[in-house]
Scaffold this motif. Sequence first.
Motif, PDB file in Angstrom:
ATOM      1  N   ALA A 172       0.838  -1.203   0.000  1.00  0.00           N
ATOM      2  CA  ALA A 172       0.000   0.000   0.000  1.00  0.00           C
ATOM      3  C   ALA A 172       0.875   1.256   0.000  1.00  0.00           C
ATOM      4  CB  ALA A 172      -0.935  -0.005   1.209  1.00  0.00           C
TER       5      ALA A 172
ATOM      6  N   LEU B  22       0.807   4.098  -2.893  1.00  0.00           N
ATOM      7  CA  LEU B  22       0.364   5.440  -2.529  1.00  0.00           C
ATOM      8  C   LEU B  22       1.498   6.472  -2.517  1.00  0.00           C
ATOM      9  CD1 LEU B  22      -2.125   7.046  -1.531  1.00  0.00           C
ATOM     10  CD2 LEU B  22      -1.438   6.441   0.784  1.00  0.00           C
TER      11      LEU B  22
ATOM     12  N   ALA C 198      -5.918   6.835   6.585  1.00  0.00           N
ATOM     13  CA  ALA C 198      -7.134   6.527   5.828  1.00  0.00           C
ATOM     14  C   ALA C 198      -6.795   6.137   4.385  1.00  0.00           C
ATOM     15  CB  ALA C 198      -8.087   7.719   5.838  1.00  0.00           C
ATOM     16  N   GLN C 199      -5.852   6.839   3.780  1.00  0.00           N
ATOM     17  CA  GLN C 199      -5.450   6.526   2.404  1.00  0.00           C
ATOM     18  C   GLN C 199      -4.772   5.149   2.341  1.00  0.00           C
ATOM     19  OE1 GLN C 199      -2.979   9.914   1.599  1.00  0.00           O
ATOM     20  NE2 GLN C 199      -4.660  11.099   0.706  1.00  0.00           N
TER      21      GLN C 199
ATOM     22  N   SER D  96      -5.247   2.669   4.417  1.00  0.00           N
ATOM     23  CA  SER D  96      -6.304   1.690   4.649  1.00  0.00           C
ATOM     24  C   SER D  96      -7.064   1.385   3.375  1.00  0.00           C
ATOM     25  CB  SER D  96      -7.255   2.197   5.734  1.00  0.00           C
ATOM     26  OG  SER D  96      -8.277   1.264   5.971  1.00  0.00           O
ATOM     27  N   GLU D  97      -7.407   2.422   2.631  1.00  0.00           N
ATOM     28  CA  GLU D  97      -8.111   2.237   1.358  1.00  0.00           C
ATOM     29  C   GLU D  97      -7.226   1.503   0.351  1.00  0.00           C
ATOM     30  OE1 GLU D  97     -11.283   2.711   0.263  1.00  0.00           O
ATOM     31  OE2 GLU D  97     -11.625   3.003   2.396  1.00  0.00           O
ATOM     32  N   ALA D  98      -5.952   1.864   0.293  1.00  0.00           N
ATOM     33  CA  ALA D  98      -5.029   1.207  -0.641  1.00  0.00           C
ATOM     34  C   ALA D  98      -4.869  -0.274  -0.307  1.00  0.00           C
ATOM     35  CB  ALA D  98      -3.674   1.912  -0.623  1.00  0.00           C
TER      36      ALA D  98
ATOM     37  N   LYS E 161      -7.158  -2.186   0.833  1.00  0.00           N
ATOM     38  CA  LYS E 161      -8.386  -2.888   0.466  1.00  0.00           C
ATOM     39  C   LYS E 161      -8.398  -3.293  -1.000  1.00  0.00           C
ATOM     40  CE  LYS E 161     -11.155  -0.628   3.996  1.00  0.00           C
ATOM     41  NZ  LYS E 161     -12.221   0.349   4.254  1.00  0.00           N
ATOM     42  N   SER E 162      -7.641  -2.576  -1.816  1.00  0.00           N
ATOM     43  CA  SER E 162      -7.680  -2.856  -3.254  1.00  0.00           C
ATOM     44  C   SER E 162      -6.579  -3.807  -3.673  1.00  0.00           C
ATOM     45  CB  SER E 162      -7.576  -1.561  -4.035  1.00  0.00           C
ATOM     46  OG  SER E 162      -6.386  -0.889  -3.754  1.00  0.00           O
TER      47      SER E 162
END
Length: 93
Positions: free
Chosen positions: A31, A35, A85-86, A88-90, A92-93
């Motif tokens: 991640a 990012l 937060a970024q 965490s989102e990264a 997930k993908s």
Amino acid sequence: MVPRAEVDHWTDLETDLAAHLMGVAQRVAQAQMKLLAPTRVGLMIAGFEVPHTHLHVVPIDHMEHLDFAQADTEPDGDDLDALAAQLSEAMKS
């Protein structure tokens, strides 16, 4: 989920727990690469700061970035929350 077992030295971790931690560290590093686009992501288990095993997963462009003396001692909390937060989102993908 990352367990919170109080194990002072990483060599005392149960093998399954050590493998789980390494897997989580890989996901975090992937991640960070996606990012932040660092040259590499360093992984360090120092163990002097607190009396339990924890991993430092650090985006780096050179070895000096792994030196704790280089760490920001007064980071902006809002910036850290946004980055968390970024990441965490990264993850997930």
